[in-house]
Design a protein around this motif. Structure first.
Motif, PDB file in Angstrom:
ATOM      1  N   TYR A   9       9.751   2.802 -11.524  1.00  0.00           N
ATOM      2  CA  TYR A   9       8.962   3.660  -9.753  1.00  0.00           C
ATOM      3  C   TYR A   9       8.648   5.500  -9.873  1.00  0.00           C
ATOM      4  CZ  TYR A   9      13.306   5.660  -8.376  1.00  0.00           C
ATOM      5  OH  TYR A   9      14.642   5.985  -8.083  1.00  0.00           O
ATOM      6  N   SER A  10       7.873   6.112  -9.274  1.00  0.00           N
ATOM      7  CA  SER A  10       7.968   7.547  -9.164  1.00  0.00           C
ATOM      8  C   SER A  10       8.433   7.520  -7.179  1.00  0.00           C
ATOM      9  CB  SER A  10       6.333   8.233  -9.838  1.00  0.00           C
ATOM     10  OG  SER A  10       5.380   7.399  -8.855  1.00  0.00           O
ATOM     11  N   THR A  11       8.853   9.009  -6.988  1.00  0.00           N
ATOM     12  CA  THR A  11       8.517   9.356  -5.571  1.00  0.00           C
ATOM     13  C   THR A  11       7.838  11.063  -5.880  1.00  0.00           C
ATOM     14  OG1 THR A  11      10.725   8.174  -5.416  1.00  0.00           O
ATOM     15  CG2 THR A  11      10.536  10.054  -4.141  1.00  0.00           C
ATOM     16  N   ILE A  12       6.615  11.286  -4.498  1.00  0.00           N
ATOM     17  CA  ILE A  12       5.870  12.290  -4.821  1.00  0.00           C
ATOM     18  C   ILE A  12       7.315  13.023  -3.272  1.00  0.00           C
ATOM     19  CG2 ILE A  12       3.922  13.770  -4.865  1.00  0.00           C
ATOM     20  CD1 ILE A  12       2.940  11.256  -6.728  1.00  0.00           C
ATOM     21  N   SER A  13       7.099  14.171  -3.457  1.00  0.00           N
ATOM     22  CA  SER A  13       7.649  14.501  -2.913  1.00  0.00           C
ATOM     23  C   SER A  13       6.742  14.696  -1.392  1.00  0.00           C
ATOM     24  CB  SER A  13       8.520  16.025  -3.038  1.00  0.00           C
ATOM     25  OG  SER A  13       7.367  16.988  -3.110  1.00  0.00           O
ATOM     26  N   ILE A  14       7.176  15.229  -0.134  1.00  0.00           N
ATOM     27  CA  ILE A  14       5.891  15.323   0.646  1.00  0.00           C
ATOM     28  C   ILE A  14       5.482  16.874   0.792  1.00  0.00           C
ATOM     29  CG2 ILE A  14       5.677  16.597   3.089  1.00  0.00           C
ATOM     30  CD1 ILE A  14       5.860  13.763   2.857  1.00  0.00           C
ATOM     31  N   THR A  15       6.149  17.880  -0.507  1.00  0.00           N
ATOM     32  CA  THR A  15       6.188  19.074  -0.599  1.00  0.00           C
ATOM     33  C   THR A  15       4.522  19.062  -1.476  1.00  0.00           C
ATOM     34  OG1 THR A  15       7.778  20.340   0.252  1.00  0.00           O
ATOM     35  CG2 THR A  15       5.950  21.661  -1.618  1.00  0.00           C
ATOM     36  N   VAL A  29      -6.065  12.105 -10.252  1.00  0.00           N
ATOM     37  CA  VAL A  29      -5.241  13.250  -9.720  1.00  0.00           C
ATOM     38  C   VAL A  29      -3.994  12.434  -9.562  1.00  0.00           C
ATOM     39  CG1 VAL A  29      -4.662  15.495  -9.047  1.00  0.00           C
ATOM     40  CG2 VAL A  29      -7.201  15.213 -10.237  1.00  0.00           C
ATOM     41  N   TRP A  30      -4.132  11.804  -8.605  1.00  0.00           N
ATOM     42  CA  TRP A  30      -2.973  11.620  -8.227  1.00  0.00           C
ATOM     43  C   TRP A  30      -2.162  10.214  -8.565  1.00  0.00           C
ATOM     44  CZ3 TRP A  30      -0.890  11.877  -3.112  1.00  0.00           C
ATOM     45  CH2 TRP A  30      -1.426  12.722  -2.365  1.00  0.00           C
ATOM     46  N   ALA A  31      -2.476   9.434 -10.172  1.00  0.00           N
ATOM     47  CA  ALA A  31      -2.758   8.482 -10.487  1.00  0.00           C
ATOM     48  C   ALA A  31      -1.602   9.216 -11.960  1.00  0.00           C
ATOM     49  CB  ALA A  31      -3.648   7.672 -10.880  1.00  0.00           C
ATOM     50  N   VAL A  32      -1.950   9.770 -12.253  1.00  0.00           N
ATOM     51  CA  VAL A  32      -1.651  10.098 -13.084  1.00  0.00           C
ATOM     52  C   VAL A  32      -0.841  11.432 -13.078  1.00  0.00           C
ATOM     53  CG1 VAL A  32      -1.728  12.228 -15.650  1.00  0.00           C
ATOM     54  CG2 VAL A  32      -3.735  11.296 -14.878  1.00  0.00           C
ATOM     55  N   VAL A  37       5.675  11.771 -12.601  1.00  0.00           N
ATOM     56  CA  VAL A  37       6.676  12.500 -11.944  1.00  0.00           C
ATOM     57  C   VAL A  37       8.071  11.197 -12.091  1.00  0.00           C
ATOM     58  CG1 VAL A  37       7.498  12.149  -9.414  1.00  0.00           C
ATOM     59  CG2 VAL A  37       6.055  13.786 -10.181  1.00  0.00           C
ATOM     60  N   SER A  38       6.771  10.238 -12.631  1.00  0.00           N
ATOM     61  CA  SER A  38       7.674   8.791 -12.920  1.00  0.00           C
ATOM     62  C   SER A  38       8.918   9.152 -13.959  1.00  0.00           C
ATOM     63  CB  SER A  38       7.039   7.536 -12.727  1.00  0.00           C
ATOM     64  OG  SER A  38       6.667   7.395 -14.010  1.00  0.00           O
ATOM     65  N   TYR A  39       7.993   9.984 -14.843  1.00  0.00           N
ATOM     66  CA  TYR A  39       9.469  10.128 -16.043  1.00  0.00           C
ATOM     67  C   TYR A  39      10.173  11.116 -16.077  1.00  0.00           C
ATOM     68  CZ  TYR A  39       6.629   6.993 -19.181  1.00  0.00           C
ATOM     69  OH  TYR A  39       5.524   5.918 -20.329  1.00  0.00           O
ATOM     70  N   SER A  40      10.113  12.105 -15.322  1.00  0.00           N
ATOM     71  CA  SER A  40      10.522  13.420 -14.789  1.00  0.00           C
ATOM     72  C   SER A  40      11.834  13.296 -13.453  1.00  0.00           C
ATOM     73  CB  SER A  40      10.126  14.402 -13.980  1.00  0.00           C
ATOM     74  OG  SER A  40       8.929  14.384 -13.092  1.00  0.00           O
ATOM     75  N   GLU A  46      10.747  18.193 -17.831  1.00  0.00           N
ATOM     76  CA  GLU A  46       9.810  18.206 -18.530  1.00  0.00           C
ATOM     77  C   GLU A  46       9.706  16.928 -19.207  1.00  0.00           C
ATOM     78  OE1 GLU A  46      11.146  21.615 -21.639  1.00  0.00           O
ATOM     79  OE2 GLU A  46      11.246  22.783 -19.948  1.00  0.00           O
ATOM     80  N   VAL A  47       8.091  16.943 -19.205  1.00  0.00           N
ATOM     81  CA  VAL A  47       7.670  15.667 -20.097  1.00  0.00           C
ATOM     82  C   VAL A  47       6.727  15.615 -20.706  1.00  0.00           C
ATOM     83  CG1 VAL A  47       8.588  14.505 -16.865  1.00  0.00           C
ATOM     84  CG2 VAL A  47       6.494  15.251 -17.750  1.00  0.00           C
ATOM     85  N   PHE A  48       6.617  14.526 -21.461  1.00  0.00           N
ATOM     86  CA  PHE A  48       5.819  14.782 -22.533  1.00  0.00           C
ATOM     87  C   PHE A  48       5.033  13.460 -22.976  1.00  0.00           C
ATOM     88  CE2 PHE A  48       9.643  15.698 -24.022  1.00  0.00           C
ATOM     89  CZ  PHE A  48      10.124  14.505 -24.446  1.00  0.00           C
TER      90      PHE A  48
END
Length: 83
Positions: A9-15, A29-32, A37-40, A46-48
Motif C-alpha cells: 500500500y501507499s499513503t499520501i499525506s494531506i499536504t 502523476v498521481w499513480a507514479v 511513496v509506497s517504496y518510501s 530515498e527511493v529508486f
C-alpha cells in the motif's frame, strides 16, 4: 508478477495531496507518485525504483513515456528531487 518486493500500500499525506491537486496533477502523476511513496513508507525517503518497476507495479497501465513525463512533472513542481 515476479517474486521481487512489491509494496502492499501507499499513503499520501494531506499536504502532498493538496500540492498535487493545486498543481492539477494528471492521473499518471498521481499513480507514479503513489508508487514512489509506497517504496518510501518505511521511514526511508530515498527511493529508486526503475521505470520498469513502476510500470510493473501499475500493471503496465502507462507507457514508459507517460511515466517519464510524470516523473518530470513531479520534479518540476518540486514534489520529488532526483539525483
Amino acid at each position: 508478477m515476479s517474486s521481487t518486493y512489491l509494496p502492499s500500500y501507499s499513503t499520501i499525506s494531506i499536504t502532498e495531496t493538496r500540492k498535487l491537486a493545486k498543481n492539477k496533477a494528471g492521473g499518471a502523476v498521481w499513480a507514479v507518485y503513489a508508487v514512489l511513496v509506497s517504496y518510501s513508507r518505511d521511514g526511508v525517503f530515498e527511493v529508486f525504483p526503475s521505470w520498469e518497476t513502476i510500470s510493473r507495479v501499475l500493471d503496465d497501465a502507462y507507457s514508459r513515456k507517460s511515466i517519464a513525463n510524470a516523473l518530470n512533472w513531479l520534479e518540476v513542481h518540486k514534489v520529488i528531487q532526483r539525483k
